[in-house]
Design a protein around this motif. Structure first.
Motif, PDB file in Angstrom:
ATOM      1  N   THR A 151      10.627  19.971  30.619  1.00 32.88           N
ATOM      2  CA  THR A 151       9.216  20.246  29.847  1.00 32.88           C
ATOM      3  C   THR A 151       9.851  21.931  28.828  1.00 32.88           C
ATOM      4  O   THR A 151       8.963  22.048  27.982  1.00 32.88           O
ATOM      5  CB  THR A 151       8.540  20.427  30.227  1.00 32.88           C
ATOM      6  N   LEU A 152      10.637  22.168  28.725  1.00 32.63           N
ATOM      7  CA  LEU A 152      10.854  23.283  27.927  1.00 32.63           C
ATOM      8  C   LEU A 152      10.833  23.447  26.736  1.00 32.63           C
ATOM      9  O   LEU A 152      11.992  22.738  26.396  1.00 32.63           O
ATOM     10  CB  LEU A 152      11.943  24.261  29.135  1.00 32.63           C
TER      11      LEU A 152
ATOM     12  N   ASN B 117       2.481  19.581  29.857  1.00 28.95           N
ATOM     13  CA  ASN B 117       3.474  20.402  29.273  1.00 28.95           C
ATOM     14  C   ASN B 117       3.458  21.340  30.185  1.00 28.95           C
ATOM     15  O   ASN B 117       4.994  21.966  29.995  1.00 28.95           O
ATOM     16  CB  ASN B 117       4.352  20.272  28.490  1.00 28.95           C
TER      17      ASN B 117
ATOM     18  N   ASP C 127       1.498  32.815  30.494  1.00 32.12           N
ATOM     19  CA  ASP C 127       2.661  32.098  29.330  1.00 32.12           C
ATOM     20  C   ASP C 127       4.235  32.297  30.393  1.00 32.12           C
ATOM     21  O   ASP C 127       4.765  33.607  30.837  1.00 32.12           O
ATOM     22  CB  ASP C 127       2.868  31.738  27.979  1.00 32.12           C
TER      23      ASP C 127
ATOM     24  N   THR D 106       7.258  28.069  33.335  1.00 37.00           N
ATOM     25  CA  THR D 106       8.850  27.121  32.704  1.00 37.00           C
ATOM     26  C   THR D 106       9.907  27.868  32.878  1.00 37.00           C
ATOM     27  O   THR D 106      10.849  28.113  33.226  1.00 37.00           O
ATOM     28  CB  THR D 106       8.686  26.320  31.906  1.00 37.00           C
TER      29      THR D 106
ATOM     30  N   THR E  40       3.614  29.884  18.302  1.00 34.03           N
ATOM     31  CA  THR E  40       4.549  29.500  19.214  1.00 34.03           C
ATOM     32  C   THR E  40       4.730  29.373  20.807  1.00 34.03           C
ATOM     33  O   THR E  40       5.070  28.321  21.511  1.00 34.03           O
ATOM     34  CB  THR E  40       5.774  31.262  19.582  1.00 34.03           C
TER      35      THR E  40
ATOM     36  N   SER F 186       3.502  25.574  20.606  1.00 35.00           N
ATOM     37  CA  SER F 186       4.592  24.742  19.452  1.00 35.00           C
ATOM     38  C   SER F 186       5.054  24.410  21.026  1.00 35.00           C
ATOM     39  O   SER F 186       5.226  22.633  20.398  1.00 35.00           O
ATOM     40  CB  SER F 186       5.207  25.161  19.067  1.00 35.00           C
ATOM     41  N   SER F 187       5.097  23.663  22.418  1.00 39.36           N
ATOM     42  CA  SER F 187       5.499  23.069  23.231  1.00 39.36           C
ATOM     43  C   SER F 187       4.524  22.073  23.546  1.00 39.36           C
ATOM     44  O   SER F 187       4.943  21.498  25.002  1.00 39.36           O
ATOM     45  CB  SER F 187       5.924  23.584  24.261  1.00 39.36           C
ATOM     46  N   LYS F 188       3.504  21.885  23.005  1.00 39.60           N
ATOM     47  CA  LYS F 188       2.462  21.608  23.811  1.00 39.60           C
ATOM     48  C   LYS F 188       2.153  21.134  23.086  1.00 39.60           C
ATOM     49  O   LYS F 188       2.162  20.767  21.796  1.00 39.60           O
ATOM     50  CB  LYS F 188       1.170  22.418  23.956  1.00 39.60           C
TER      51      LYS F 188
ATOM     52  N   GLY G 104      11.941  34.432  20.466  1.00 36.71           N
ATOM     53  CA  GLY G 104      11.859  33.591  21.288  1.00 36.71           C
ATOM     54  C   GLY G 104      13.154  32.426  21.227  1.00 36.71           C
ATOM     55  O   GLY G 104      14.633  32.473  20.343  1.00 36.71           O
TER      56      GLY G 104
ATOM     57  N   GLY H 165      15.387  31.462  22.260  1.00 35.70           N
ATOM     58  CA  GLY H 165      16.766  31.521  23.503  1.00 35.70           C
ATOM     59  C   GLY H 165      17.385  33.249  22.825  1.00 35.70           C
ATOM     60  O   GLY H 165      18.199  33.149  23.318  1.00 35.70           O
TER      61      GLY H 165
ATOM     62  N   ILE I 266      18.342  29.333  29.260  1.00 35.56           N
ATOM     63  CA  ILE I 266      16.737  29.544  28.290  1.00 35.56           C
ATOM     64  C   ILE I 266      17.660  28.847  27.156  1.00 35.56           C
ATOM     65  O   ILE I 266      17.230  27.287  27.346  1.00 35.56           O
ATOM     66  CB  ILE I 266      15.854  30.529  28.397  1.00 35.56           C
TER      67      ILE I 266
ATOM     68  N   LEU J 146      16.944  25.130  25.779  1.00 36.27           N
ATOM     69  CA  LEU J 146      15.832  24.131  24.673  1.00 36.27           C
ATOM     70  C   LEU J 146      17.000  23.147  23.994  1.00 36.27           C
ATOM     71  O   LEU J 146      16.428  22.679  23.695  1.00 36.27           O
ATOM     72  CB  LEU J 146      16.001  26.114  24.362  1.00 36.27           C
TER      73      LEU J 146
ATOM     74  N   MET K 218      15.389  33.428  13.990  1.00 31.76           N
ATOM     75  CA  MET K 218      13.753  32.779  15.198  1.00 31.76           C
ATOM     76  C   MET K 218      13.050  33.199  13.687  1.00 31.76           C
ATOM     77  O   MET K 218      11.777  33.212  14.546  1.00 31.76           O
ATOM     78  CB  MET K 218      14.415  33.426  16.435  1.00 31.76           C
TER      79      MET K 218
ATOM     80  N   GLU L 119       7.271  36.187  20.453  1.00 36.84           N
ATOM     81  CA  GLU L 119       6.468  36.088  21.704  1.00 36.84           C
ATOM     82  C   GLU L 119       6.795  36.952  22.387  1.00 36.84           C
ATOM     83  O   GLU L 119       7.213  38.687  21.586  1.00 36.84           O
ATOM     84  CB  GLU L 119       7.657  35.368  23.342  1.00 36.84           C
TER      85      GLU L 119
HETATM   86  P1  ADP Z   1       6.928  28.133  29.293  1.00 35.36           P
HETATM   87  O1  ADP Z   1       6.207  27.315  30.016  1.00 35.36           O
HETATM   88  O2  ADP Z   1       8.370  28.918  30.050  1.00 35.36           O
HETATM   89  O3  ADP Z   1       6.550  29.040  28.403  1.00 35.36           O
HETATM   90  P2  ADP Z   1       7.470  26.265  26.937  1.00 35.36           P
HETATM   91  O4  ADP Z   1       7.754  24.637  27.106  1.00 35.36           O
HETATM   92  O5  ADP Z   1       6.166  27.093  26.488  1.00 35.36           O
HETATM   93  O6  ADP Z   1       8.057  26.636  28.461  1.00 35.36           O
HETATM   94  O7  ADP Z   1       8.867  26.579  25.818  1.00 35.36           O
HETATM   95  C1  ADP Z   1       9.001  27.738  25.874  1.00 35.36           C
HETATM   96  C2  ADP Z   1      10.057  28.259  25.284  1.00 35.36           C
HETATM   97  O8  ADP Z   1      10.349  27.948  23.843  1.00 35.36           O
HETATM   98  C3  ADP Z   1      10.683  29.882  24.840  1.00 35.36           C
HETATM   99  O9  ADP Z   1      12.453  30.067  25.092  1.00 35.36           O
HETATM  100  C4  ADP Z   1      11.004  30.082  23.679  1.00 35.36           C
HETATM  101  O10 ADP Z   1      10.840  30.536  22.442  1.00 35.36           O
HETATM  102  C5  ADP Z   1      10.703  28.362  23.067  1.00 35.36           C
HETATM  103  N1  ADP Z   1       9.998  27.720  21.667  1.00 35.36           N
HETATM  104  C6  ADP Z   1       9.339  27.789  21.109  1.00 35.36           C
HETATM  105  N2  ADP Z   1       8.909  27.675  20.013  1.00 35.36           N
HETATM  106  C7  ADP Z   1       9.925  27.283  19.183  1.00 35.36           C
HETATM  107  C8  ADP Z   1      11.078  26.966  17.948  1.00 35.36           C
HETATM  108  N3  ADP Z   1       9.915  26.588  17.184  1.00 35.36           N
HETATM  109  N4  ADP Z   1      11.865  26.535  18.227  1.00 35.36           N
HETATM  110  C9  ADP Z   1      12.888  27.243  19.278  1.00 35.36           C
HETATM  111  N5  ADP Z   1      12.678  27.608  20.151  1.00 35.36           N
HETATM  112  C10 ADP Z   1      11.204  27.719  20.522  1.00 35.36           C
END
Ligand code: ADP
Ligand code: MG
Length: 549
Positions: free
Chosen positions: A42-43, A63, A95, A98, A160, A163-165, A411, A413, A448, A452, A490, A497
């Motif tokens: 899910t990361l 997620n 946050d 994961t 940021t 963005s993963s949701k 972020g 990585g 990390i 990703l 980044m 972050e």
């Molecule tokens: P967590 O539960 O750890 O927050 P996430 O699924 O939210 O897990 O993912 C967070 C990771 O995604 C972080 O390492 C963050 O830097 C990375 N991230 C977020 N947006 C981007 C992006 N646009 N490009 C690359 N990495 C990203």
């Protein structure tokens, strides 16, 4: 069991399972790794979602690391410690849950290799501690400062986190809402630092409409309509009475029989009741209130009189809403209606009823305390609304910690790679066996960017080599561009972050890994989760595994 003069002595209760030495260690590590594996996919923005179905058939699609781990039933004690890591991360930084769990899993996985090479767990633990401290130093060094007024950067921080949701399609709107909400409630302290009390941001969910209808309201929303259509639907300069008392005539507890012999007596009896209700409404009116929230009921007749007095009234308001109203409007919750006075009233510039979906809700805006805001979440289904709520919780938390700490890092990585590089340099100055542990820590940090890349369907090896090269050249912000499938800056990609997300993930992952590593004996009562029993990788054949006492 112990032998003494040929007679076995049972120290522990029959059925107690005990596991010692490497067997215990490997079993615990396997369990912790299994937890990390459960959330790994899910990361990141291109990570997948999980659908969780509980024993009653209720479904959660998410997620969010901490949500996943809270929902699934975990029995193994070491695995539970990783769930605690996620919870701590969620409480402290809001946050990065994961990330923290993956990191803890990687630290343990690498420790396992070192144990196999006969490096003692305490040496690994101390190496990890040194590395964790150094890693956080590096983060401080590469962080940049931001101020509460830097709305632009704060929005990037919110974006940021979002963005993963799955709600990320609306991240522009939702990030704006988060930044506005948090910067409104942020309180400046004497030493110029800021403090954000999450409780000042009320989140109200209403299924229906679309995510795009989600809005920020300056004030409090009560999910109730006014009790009578004859009442004004809007109140300017509302003077608000908050009562924890019923506007009803109490029915006698015992069955009293009233004998009425004459029609005038009946009239007198009824008008006595009517008079009591009238007097109650009179009390409210006399206090100067133009709005009334009651935690209890309001009789039909009282409603009628209130409407006649042009008072907007709401009944059976939740206790928590009453408390929020009191805090926001500066009013006092009165338990005895006849004691209600002008001084108890709260104030709001504008209160009104508004139809949201099928129901009407009461909005109390422009409150006396300007540090009270609400977010009204809309969305097609219950699952969507819930995931939007989780996204907003993440994004408001990261904005809050960014404001509180005043420091951010990049972020994708990038910071993790920078830390890995610095740790490898540092390791050679430490020397000895701890050096190997510090190097293992550096490798774990690189999990990390590797994860990703993997989750984006990219080649992790090529990208990691490229990433290291960029960082060696001094490009501190080089990270995985998961959308373009290459290494990019980044900062330019706006992946920002708060420093606390990273530093907390490092420290709680280290704490958990060290704690698990130091265990070399597991003694479990019969009914508890049996180590070496159901746990993944139960140490079959391992030395000292699963001894029965
Ligand atoms: P967590 O539960 O750890 O927050 P996430 O699924 O939210 O897990 O993912 C967070 C990771 O995604 C972080 O390492 C963050 O830097 C990375 N991230 C977020 N947006 C981007 C992006 N646009 N490009 C690359 N990495 C990203
Ligand atoms: Mg996140």
């Amino acid at each position: 069991m112990m032998q003494s003069g040929g007679t076995p002595i049972f120290v522990l209760k029959e059925g107690t399972r005990r596991e010692r030495g490497k067997g215990a260690q490997f079993n615990n590590i396997a369990a912790a790794k299994a937890v990390a594996d459960a959330v790994r996919s899910t990361l990141g923005p291109r990570g997948m979602d999980k659908m969780l179905v509980d024993s009653l058939g209720d479904v959660v699609i998410t997620n969010d690391g901490v949500t996943i781990l809270k929902e699934i039933d975990i029995e193994h004690p070491a695995a539970k410690m990783l769930v605690e890591v996620a919870k701590t991360q969620d409480e402290e930084a809001g946050d990065g849950t994961t990330t923290a769990v993956i990191l803890a899993g990687e630290l343990l996985k690498r420790a396992e290799d070192l144990i196999e090479q006969n490096i003692h767990p305490t040496v690994i633990a101390s190496g990890y501690r040194l590395a964790s401290e150094k890693a956080r130093e590096v983060l401080e060094k590469i962080a940049t400062k931001i101020s509460v007024k830097d709305m632009d950067t704060l929005k990037k921080v919110a974006m940021t986190a979002m963005s993963s949701k799955s709600a990320s399609g609306h991240k522009d709107l939702l990030s704006d809402i988060s930044v506005k909400a948090v910067s409104t409630v942020a309180e400046q302290r004497a030493d110029d630092s800021y403090f954000v009390d999450d409780d000042n941001i009320q989140i109200v969910k209403k299924q229906g409409g679309s995510i795009a209808d989600t809005e920020l309201v300056d004030g409090i929303i009560v999910d109730k309509e006014r009790v009578h259509p004859g009442m004004p639907a809007q109140v300017d300069n509302a003077k608000i009475a908050l009562v924890d008392a019923a506007l009803e005539v109490k029915k006698t507890e015992i069955d009293a029989k009233i004998e009425i012999t004459d029609p005038t007596q009946l009239q007198a009896f009824l008008s006595e009741e009517e008079d009591m209700l009238k007097r109650m409404v009179e009390t409210v009116k006399k206090s100067g209130a133009t709005m009334l929230f009651s935690q209890k009921g309001i009789d039909d007749l009282a409603q009628h009189y209130l409407a006649k007095a042009d008072i907007y009234a709401v009944r059976r308001v939740k206790k928590s809403d009453m408390e929020k109203l009191a805090k926001a409007t500066g009013g006092k919750i009165v338990t005895k209606l006849d004691e209600l006075s002008k001084d108890d009233l709260g104030y709001a510039k504008l209160a009104y009823e508004k139809k949201i979906g099928d129901d009407s809700m009461t909005f109390v805006t422009g409150c006396k305390n300007p540090k009270a805001v609400s977010i009204l979440i809309r969305g097609g289904t219950e699952h969507v609304v819930d995931e939007v709520e989780r996204s907003l919780e993440d994004s408001t938390s990261v904005v809050a910690v960014a404001i509180e700490d005043g420091k951010v890092v990049t972020g994708g990585g990038s910071s993790a790679t920078e830390i890995a590089l610095a740790l490898r340099d540092h390791a050679s100055t430490v020397g000895g066996r701890e050096q190997i542990a510090i190097e293992a820590f550096a490798d774990a940090m690189e999990s990390i960017p590797r994860t990703l890349a993997e989750n984006a369907g990219l080649d992790p090896i090529d990208l990691l080599i490229e990433l290291r090269k960029e960082h060696k050249k001094g490009n501190k912000n080089a990270g995985i561009n998961v959308f373009a499938g290459k290494v990019s800056d980044m900062k330019k990609e706006n992946v920002i972050e708060p420093i606390r997300v990273g530093s907390q993930a490092i420290s709680s992952a280290t704490d958990a890994a060290v704690m698990i590593l130091r265990i070399d004996d597991v003694i479990a009562a019969k009914s508890g989760g049996a180590p070496g029993g159901k746990g993944p990788g139960a140490g079959e054949g391992d030395e000292g595994a699963g001894e029965d006492f």
